[in-house]
Write a protein that holds these residues in place. Structure first.
Motif, PDB file in Angstrom:
ATOM      1  N   GLY A 187       0.482  -0.914   0.445  1.00  0.00           N
ATOM      2  CA  GLY A 187       0.125  -0.252   0.521  1.00  0.00           C
ATOM      3  C   GLY A 187       0.704   1.598  -0.135  1.00  0.00           C
ATOM      4  N   ILE A 213      -8.381  -1.255  -4.566  1.00  0.00           N
ATOM      5  CA  ILE A 213      -7.928  -1.042  -3.866  1.00  0.00           C
ATOM      6  C   ILE A 213      -8.705   0.690  -3.774  1.00  0.00           C
ATOM      7  N   ILE A 249      -5.976   2.631   3.552  1.00  0.00           N
ATOM      8  CA  ILE A 249      -6.177   1.436   2.882  1.00  0.00           C
ATOM      9  C   ILE A 249      -7.448   0.272   2.460  1.00  0.00           C
ATOM     10  N   ILE A 293      -8.086  -3.317   0.875  1.00  0.00           N
ATOM     11  CA  ILE A 293      -7.598  -3.465  -0.469  1.00  0.00           C
ATOM     12  C   ILE A 293      -8.522  -4.538  -0.400  1.00  0.00           C
ATOM     13  N   ILE A 350       0.049  -5.919  -2.187  1.00  0.00           N
ATOM     14  CA  ILE A 350      -1.427  -5.383  -2.936  1.00  0.00           C
ATOM     15  C   ILE A 350      -1.111  -6.262  -3.934  1.00  0.00           C
ATOM     16  N   LEU A 398      -8.381   4.581  -1.614  1.00  0.00           N
ATOM     17  CA  LEU A 398      -7.859   5.534  -0.582  1.00  0.00           C
ATOM     18  C   LEU A 398      -8.249   6.023  -0.367  1.00  0.00           C
ATOM     19  N   HIS A 416      -0.352  -0.478   6.031  1.00  0.00           N
ATOM     20  CA  HIS A 416      -0.108   0.449   4.148  1.00  0.00           C
ATOM     21  C   HIS A 416       1.330  -0.470   4.300  1.00  0.00           C
TER      22      HIS A 416
END
Length: 84
Positions: free
Chosen positions: A30, A75, A56, A58, A69, A77, A65
């Motif tokens: 991330g 994903i 984040i 996923i 990924i 944000l 972080h």
């Protein structure tokens, strides 16, 4: 190809709700993703100028972080959320 979804002021500063990007092989976590996106242009750099403040998700699950990924379909944000 991964779908990126932006929320709240991250979305406002980048200027789009979502996009699909082919990520370089060097983007593994991330944190790598945030650094990569910040290099894509002024609007991304402004939205992501405080990377530690960005949260984040996923595949719709909160992630740290430093989590990988690889294999992510989506994903998200977003900035820190406050409740009421």
């Amino acid at each position: 190809m991964v779908k990126l979804v932006y929320f709240a002021w991250v979305r406002e500063k980048i200027g789009k709700d979502e996009e699909e990007l082919e990520l370089p092989a060097t983007v593994k976590t991330g944190a790598d993703l945030i650094a990569h996106l910040a290099s894509l242009g002024e609007e991304y750099a402004e939205a992501l100028q405080f990377p530690n403040a960005i949260r984040i998700a996923i595949n719709m699950e909160h992630a740290e972080h430093d989590e990988p990924i690889a294999g992510a379909r989506e994903i998200g944000l977003f900035p820190p959320m406050t409740g009421g």
